[in-house]
Motif scaffolding. Sequence first.
Motif, PDB file in Angstrom:
ATOM      1  N   ALA A 291       0.847  -1.192   0.000  1.00 34.77           N
ATOM      2  CA  ALA A 291       0.000   0.000   0.000  1.00 34.77           C
ATOM      3  C   ALA A 291       0.877   1.235   0.000  1.00 34.77           C
ATOM      4  CB  ALA A 291      -0.914   0.017   1.215  1.00 34.77           C
ATOM      5  N   ARG A 292       0.326   2.347  -0.521  1.00 33.80           N
ATOM      6  CA  ARG A 292       1.048   3.607  -0.429  1.00 33.80           C
ATOM      7  C   ARG A 292       0.058   4.738  -0.201  1.00 33.80           C
ATOM      8  NH1 ARG A 292      -1.401   6.543  -3.779  1.00 33.80           N
ATOM      9  NH2 ARG A 292      -1.129   6.282  -6.027  1.00 33.80           N
ATOM     10  N   ALA A 293       0.578   5.775   0.455  1.00 37.85           N
ATOM     11  CA  ALA A 293      -0.198   6.978   0.715  1.00 37.85           C
ATOM     12  C   ALA A 293       0.604   8.180   0.256  1.00 37.85           C
ATOM     13  CB  ALA A 293      -0.529   7.097   2.198  1.00 37.85           C
ATOM     14  N   ARG A 294       0.050   8.969  -0.639  1.00 37.12           N
ATOM     15  CA  ARG A 294       0.744  10.171  -1.098  1.00 37.12           C
ATOM     16  C   ARG A 294       0.566  11.282  -0.066  1.00 37.12           C
ATOM     17  NH1 ARG A 294      -0.515   9.148  -7.081  1.00 37.12           N
ATOM     18  NH2 ARG A 294       1.418   8.130  -7.726  1.00 37.12           N
ATOM     19  N   SER A 295       1.290  12.342  -0.230  1.00 31.57           N
ATOM     20  CA  SER A 295       1.308  13.399   0.778  1.00 31.57           C
ATOM     21  C   SER A 295      -0.067  14.021   0.954  1.00 31.57           C
ATOM     22  CB  SER A 295       2.331  14.472   0.398  1.00 31.57           C
ATOM     23  OG  SER A 295       1.988  15.050  -0.849  1.00 31.57           O
TER      24      SER A 295
ATOM     25  N   TYR B 199      -3.433   3.846  -2.307  1.00 28.80           N
ATOM     26  CA  TYR B 199      -3.505   2.806  -3.343  1.00 28.80           C
ATOM     27  C   TYR B 199      -3.062   1.501  -2.714  1.00 28.80           C
ATOM     28  CZ  TYR B 199      -2.378   0.267  -7.655  1.00 28.80           C
ATOM     29  OH  TYR B 199      -2.309  -0.672  -8.663  1.00 28.80           O
ATOM     30  N   TYR B 200      -3.766   0.398  -3.044  1.00 25.75           N
ATOM     31  CA  TYR B 200      -3.497  -0.891  -2.410  1.00 25.75           C
ATOM     32  C   TYR B 200      -3.279  -1.976  -3.458  1.00 25.75           C
ATOM     33  CZ  TYR B 200      -5.445   1.333   1.752  1.00 25.75           C
ATOM     34  OH  TYR B 200      -5.686   2.176   2.804  1.00 25.75           O
ATOM     35  N   ALA B 201      -2.488  -2.959  -3.072  1.00 30.18           N
ATOM     36  CA  ALA B 201      -2.406  -4.175  -3.854  1.00 30.18           C
ATOM     37  C   ALA B 201      -3.751  -4.895  -3.771  1.00 30.18           C
ATOM     38  CB  ALA B 201      -1.295  -5.074  -3.324  1.00 30.18           C
ATOM     39  N   ASP B 202      -4.143  -5.547  -4.847  1.00 29.57           N
ATOM     40  CA  ASP B 202      -5.432  -6.239  -4.864  1.00 29.57           C
ATOM     41  C   ASP B 202      -5.550  -7.275  -3.755  1.00 29.57           C
ATOM     42  OD1 ASP B 202      -5.791  -6.306  -8.507  1.00 29.57           O
ATOM     43  OD2 ASP B 202      -6.320  -4.778  -7.018  1.00 29.57           O
ATOM     44  N   SER B 203      -4.434  -7.893  -3.402  1.00 26.25           N
ATOM     45  CA  SER B 203      -4.454  -8.974  -2.421  1.00 26.25           C
ATOM     46  C   SER B 203      -4.770  -8.500  -1.011  1.00 26.25           C
ATOM     47  CB  SER B 203      -3.114  -9.711  -2.422  1.00 26.25           C
ATOM     48  OG  SER B 203      -2.058  -8.822  -2.101  1.00 26.25           O
TER      49      SER B 203
ATOM     50  N   SER C 284       4.024   2.132  -6.811  1.00 20.95           N
ATOM     51  CA  SER C 284       3.925   0.732  -6.394  1.00 20.95           C
ATOM     52  C   SER C 284       5.177  -0.093  -6.655  1.00 20.95           C
ATOM     53  CB  SER C 284       2.722   0.068  -7.071  1.00 20.95           C
ATOM     54  OG  SER C 284       2.881   0.103  -8.475  1.00 20.95           O
ATOM     55  N   ARG C 285       6.220   0.528  -7.147  1.00 24.39           N
ATOM     56  CA  ARG C 285       7.452  -0.215  -7.405  1.00 24.39           C
ATOM     57  C   ARG C 285       8.511   0.144  -6.383  1.00 24.39           C
ATOM     58  NH1 ARG C 285       8.163   0.948 -13.752  1.00 24.39           N
ATOM     59  NH2 ARG C 285       7.561   2.996 -13.011  1.00 24.39           N
ATOM     60  N   ALA C 286       9.211  -0.867  -5.914  1.00 23.19           N
ATOM     61  CA  ALA C 286      10.231  -0.665  -4.889  1.00 23.19           C
ATOM     62  C   ALA C 286      11.316   0.296  -5.369  1.00 23.19           C
ATOM     63  CB  ALA C 286      10.839  -1.996  -4.481  1.00 23.19           C
ATOM     64  N   SER C 287      11.610   0.272  -6.653  1.00 20.96           N
ATOM     65  CA  SER C 287      12.675   1.124  -7.198  1.00 20.96           C
ATOM     66  C   SER C 287      12.338   2.609  -7.116  1.00 20.96           C
ATOM     67  CB  SER C 287      12.952   0.739  -8.657  1.00 20.96           C
ATOM     68  OG  SER C 287      11.783   0.901  -9.445  1.00 20.96           O
ATOM     69  N   GLU C 288      11.076   2.931  -6.851  1.00 21.97           N
ATOM     70  CA  GLU C 288      10.648   4.325  -6.771  1.00 21.97           C
ATOM     71  C   GLU C 288      10.873   4.945  -5.392  1.00 21.97           C
ATOM     72  OE1 GLU C 288       6.676   3.415  -7.946  1.00 21.97           O
ATOM     73  OE2 GLU C 288       7.023   3.930 -10.050  1.00 21.97           O
ATOM     74  N   TYR C 289      11.382   4.150  -4.471  1.00 24.88           N
ATOM     75  CA  TYR C 289      11.555   4.619  -3.100  1.00 24.88           C
ATOM     76  C   TYR C 289      13.028   4.625  -2.731  1.00 24.88           C
ATOM     77  CZ  TYR C 289       6.543   4.171  -2.798  1.00 24.88           C
ATOM     78  OH  TYR C 289       5.201   4.323  -3.026  1.00 24.88           O
TER      79      TYR C 289
END
Length: 121
Positions: free
Chosen positions: A49-53, A58-62, A103-108
């Motif tokens: 999951a992620r939360a913007r400022s 946004y969540y993974a479907d699972s 949602s991608r690890a590379s973005e963090y």
Amino acid sequence: QVQLVESGGGLVQPGGSLRLSCVASGRTFSGDAMAWFRQTPGKEREFVARARSGGDTYYADSVKDRFTISRDNAKNTVYLQIDNLKPEDAAVYYCAAGYYGDSRASEYGYWGQGTQVTVSS
């Protein structure tokens, strides 16, 4: 020194709940997206999951409908409420921060050390 420190993991029975916390220090992350990922041995880190400022989430479907991400910018903290835990939710949960994160690890660019969640009866 920038740090993200997770807490709140533990052993929970199936159907139980947990609240994970991640406290950031070293700079403010109020303008960054903050997210949770999880990883099990031998598998790639998986977006949860992620939360913007601005509060957009946004969540993974699972995990949709069972997990809730929230943040307190004043406390530089992001939370993950996990309800109705399933055995497949067992993993090390990591929080992450990144200005353009989605949602991608590379973005963090910033990561915590992880907190273990174990689901077992």
